[in-house]
Design an enzyme around this catalytic site. Structure first.
Site, short mmCIF file in Angstrom:
data_model
loop_
_atom_site.label_atom_id
_atom_site.label_comp_id
_atom_site.label_asym_id
_atom_site.label_seq_id
_atom_site.Cartn_x
_atom_site.Cartn_y
_atom_site.Cartn_z
N ASP A 1 25.64 -22.48 -12.62
CA ASP A 1 25.95 -21.19 -11.96
C ASP A 1 27.46 -20.94 -11.91
OD1 ASP A 1 25.40 -18.75 -10.57
OD2 ASP A 1 25.99 -19.72 -8.72
N ASN B 1 26.29 -15.34 -14.34
CA ASN B 1 25.36 -16.39 -14.74
C ASN B 1 24.08 -15.84 -15.33
OD1 ASN B 1 24.96 -15.70 -11.71
ND2 ASN B 1 22.99 -16.56 -12.33
N GLU C 1 20.66 -13.31 -9.22
CA GLU C 1 19.71 -14.24 -8.57
C GLU C 1 18.33 -13.62 -8.42
OE1 GLU C 1 22.84 -15.94 -9.11
OE2 GLU C 1 23.20 -14.34 -7.67
#
Length: 809
Positions: A529, A487, A403
């Site tokens: 995701d 991801n 992220e």
């Protein structure tokens, strides 16, 4: 200071862009203990003095300006450009205290000219405003969130305050300790953020030679006499020695999470009793589980990552503690709570991957530091949450940070010295990934030259994510280790055209040099995701009349894959939660151009709908049909026992810019049960040979605990409410339950000591589904929708941190 959020809020401004912005800021920074000044001014207190005192607690002041700001009136009928207006008073108070003021221009508003403003507010015109428009809300709000985060960081450095809540652009995160205050004001609010008062006021730097544990002479004498057994040898994929121990986070190299111990059976499990409980001394999410080697249990905890050695022969006496000193600034870049998934044992050492990415080797007898090495850089967003795995002469570990635009990797270190042996990246040039264009295959075909680079636009691969923060398994006969990559970065698929290889991929590598034998990408060009990090379970199974060496993987995307682990052939791919709708199926036709790819349902494609469009009703949610909590396999029944998260979501991507160490997400979402259902979890038995559910047991909340199967015919798992449950492996019939002191997000394990079988599990609610409780959040949109999705959880459990151990009388 008291734990409240101070808001100068007008209800008639709660709709439109201002209302959306209110919700988005609450999602990013949390909304705990909401306080509205217009309703709660103490009796007899001067209004202006009261406002001044509240503003004085702020670190950042957002002056939210609507298109009619200058013409608006307060409750007393005064225009907002009146020097006596309370908004003007608040702004002036903030400026007088050198508090950062950021104008926020909503829906066409302009920064007022100096001649339109009272004298104290004229400084506003010298500051750059952030425009937030309803038509481009996602990207505009994201820009504001980043700017506020930077301002909070600067304010903390300037004032010498402790770290605080910092936004994660959809995945919020908590910095332990201290209080940072965010005041939102203008035509509707003033906001304050509070964090728990738990850590010293001044963060201490990590000292390279000060990471050792406390160990006294008596502890050393005690452990020197203890029976320290080596990791369980493995032949094929079955544990054949030392079944009394639990020497690996996964039970054995095959990730079976199965024990040959059989004292506890279907007939007597209902008589289980608690034998002892031990506190870790830490709250927040307790993922993973303890190890048992000989007569010693090794416990771990979430940040600050203590490790505790317990003497099982001497009334659970503490033999030693390792309490690392870490820079607490790592906490803002930890996703989804401050969890750690466990330690590993090998070569007489205990290995821990700390939150700050330091991999440490501790003497298993004394707790003293043997060596340490940095596996990543938290300043870039890299953190450590996963459990190491010892294989032969190396210890292997992944990295977290998808992220934050981290280019992720798996690394092998020498168990004796900590020297790096090799590192394999998830994307980039072939040499970085340790991929051979000819010898490395996907579905039986060579991947070809630049197999990753040609699936990314420009240099996007350099910030491409693909973090392997899950579990590692190993087949000694094939000499291959297996794991999954996560991801791609960002969550906005429009910003990264292509398949984004090799994110979302199952990897088979040599532990000796890291060379990849085969790969398989489950979710090309991920739009939801659906990290591919869940465990790879190795089991020999009869498929179509032939015994195959299989790998079984329950992916977050809702499909369960059965593969030949020798060559990567795809054998079975079926939905293990019937509500999965983002794809109709995985194409199993070997003659098809889309062989092995999921066939995406356009209705649920966030790519197709584009930026700033909310795609609704996608199943599963970004939590997946199963997250990292590992399933179990019983060779007795041939079934896999799987903890399920039963949620759907709405998903809205938006454009986001990359800055090293800052959130790089680009999506907002909400989570909820499938239509017409109320439960958010199941526990199932799965036949991986046919791709069918054998039985299913509903749970009120997502099952976030790792399962355990035993030779006694019993399967154990924990629930978010805090129950340890035991069910019949053949039928799923519940045989036993016990409510522990906190919600269970840890993994159940078992061991034998002095002739008796014990079952143990960590309790401590938290992790992604328990983040509302763990961090004290109440806004339904907080935690990427997890707070709202699991709001009822606070009615059933509370914070904790302990191991509970059970046995028969």
């Amino acid at each position: 200071m008291s734990g409240k959020i101070f808001i100068n809020y007008r209800r008639d401004d709660s709709g439109g862009t201002a209302g959306r912005l209110n919700d988005r800021l609450a999602q990013a920074f949390g909304r705990n203990n909401l306080f509205m000044d217009v309703d709660h001014i103490p009796a007899g207190v001067d209004f202006i003095d009261y406002l001044n005192s509240q503003v004085a607690e702020c670190d950042v002041f957002l002056a939210v300006i609507g298109p009619n700001w200058l013409n608006a009136k307060d409750d007393a009928g005064r225009r907002l450009d009146n020097p006596d207006d309370f908004v003007t008073i608040e702004i002036a108070a903030a400026l007088a205290r050198n508090i950062r003021v950021i104008p926020v221009l909503v829906d066409g508003a302009r920064t007022p000219r100096a001649d339109e403003l009272p004298e104290p507010v004229k400084l506003l015109v010298r500051r750059n405003g952030v425009e937030v428009r309803n038509a481009h809300f996602g990207r505009d709000a994201e820009a504001l969130i980043i700017k506020v985060g930077e301002a909070l960081k600067s304010a903390g450095a300037a004032r010498g305050r402790r770290p605080a809540l910092v936004p994660t652009s959809g995945r919020w995160r908590m910095v332990a300790g201290g209080v940072f205050v965010l005041c939102l004001v203008g035509s509707f609010w003033l906001y304050r953020i509070v964090t728990p008062e738990r850590w010293p006021s001044t963060p201490e730097a990590v000292q390279p030679d000060a990471r050792g544990a406390n160990a006294d002479a008596e502890a050393q004498r005690k452990t020197e006499g203890a029976e320290q057994q080596p990791p369980t040898p493995v032949t094929g994929t079955s544990t054949v020695a030392y079944p009394k121990n639990w020497p690996m986070p996964t039970g054995n190299y095959a990730n079976h999470r199965y024990s040959q111990l059989n004292q506890i059976t279907v007939d007597n499990v209902g008589k289980l009793q608690v034998t002892w409980i031990f506190s870790t001394g830490v709250l927040r999410g307790h993922e993973g589980g303890p190890l048992v080697v000989g007569d010693v249990m090794y416990l771990h905890g979430p940040f600050p990552n203590p490790v505790i050695a317990i003497d099982l022969k001497n009334d659970s006496k503490i033999l030693w503690k390792y309490e690392p000193e870490q820079d607490r600034n790592v906490i803002p870049v930890m996703c989804c709570d401050t969890v750690n998934r466990g330690v590993a044992y090998g070569d007489g050492k205990i290995f821990l991957h700390q939150a700050d990415t330091t991999l440490v080797a501790l003497d298993a007898k004394t707790g003293k530091l043997v060596w340490s090495v940095k596996n990543g850089d938290p300043n870039k967003g890299e953190t450590g949450t996963s459990a190491p795995m010892v294989i032969k002469d190396k210890v292997f570990i992944g990295i977290s940070g998808g992220e934050f635009g981290v280019r992720c990797h798996v690394t092998g270190y020498d168990v004796k010295t900590g020297k790096r042996a090799w590192r394999g990246y998830s994307m980039g040039p072939d040499s970085d990934m340790l991929i051979d264009p000819v010898k490395t295959t996907e579905l039986g075909k060579p991947v070809g030259e630049n197999s990753s680079l040609k699936t990314w636009q420009g240099d996007q691969w350099k910030i491409g994510g693909g973090c392997p923060w899950g579990w590692i398994s190993y087949d000694p006969e094939e000499n291959l280790l297996y794991y999954g990559s996560g991801n791609p970065s960002t969550w906005n698929p429009k910003q990264r055209p292509g398949d984004n290889k090799w994110s979302m991929t199952i990897w088979a590598r040599s532990p000796d040099n890291g060379q990849a034998k085969w790969v398989y990408q489950m979710t090309p060009h991920d739009e939801w995701d659906y990290d591919g990090v869940n465990e790879m379970i190795l089991a020999d199974q009869n498929i179509a009349g032939a015994t195959r060496k299989t790998l079984v993987h329950f992916d977050r995307n809702g499909f369960a894959y059965t593969m030949d682990r020798v060559n990567g052939e795809l054998l079975v791919a079926e939905k293990y939660d019937p509500t999965v709708n983002w794809a109709t199926k995985v194409d199993m036709d070997k003659s098809s151009k889309t062989y092995g790819r999921p066939l995406v349902e356009s209705k649920y494609s966030t790519e197709k709908h584009g930026e700033d469009v909310n795609t609704k009703g996608i199943c599963p949610s970004t939590m997946g049909s199963k997250n990292q909590q590992p399933a179990a396999f019983s060779p007795n029944t041939g079934l896999f026992y799987v903890p399920i998260t039963h949620l759907c979501m709405d998903y809205e991507p938006f454009k986001v810019s990359y800055t090293a160490g800052q959130p790089y997400v680009g999506a907002t979402l909400a989570m909820y049960p499938p239509q017409g259902e109320s439960n958010t979890g199941n526990f199932i038995a799965w036949d991986a040979k046919t791709g069918k559910i054998v039985w299913s047991k509903q749970e009120q909340f997502a099952v976030w605990s790792g399962a355990l199967a035993t030779a006694g015919g019993v399967v154990f798992y924990g629930t978010l409410e805090g129950y340890l449950k035991a069910v019949d492996a053949n039928t799923g019939r519940e045989l036993y339950r016990f409510k522990t002191q906190s919600g269970i997000v840890g993994n159940v394990m078992t061991y034998e000591n002095r002739g008796k079988q014990y079952v143990a599990v960590l309790s401590g609610v938290g992790g992604w589904p328990g983040i509302g409780l763990a961090a004290g959040l109440t806004n339904p949109s907080g935690g990427l929708g997890a707070v709202g999705g699991f709001a009822a959880l606070r009615n059933y459990t509370s914070l904790g941190g302990q191991v509970t151990v059970f046995a028969l009388p």
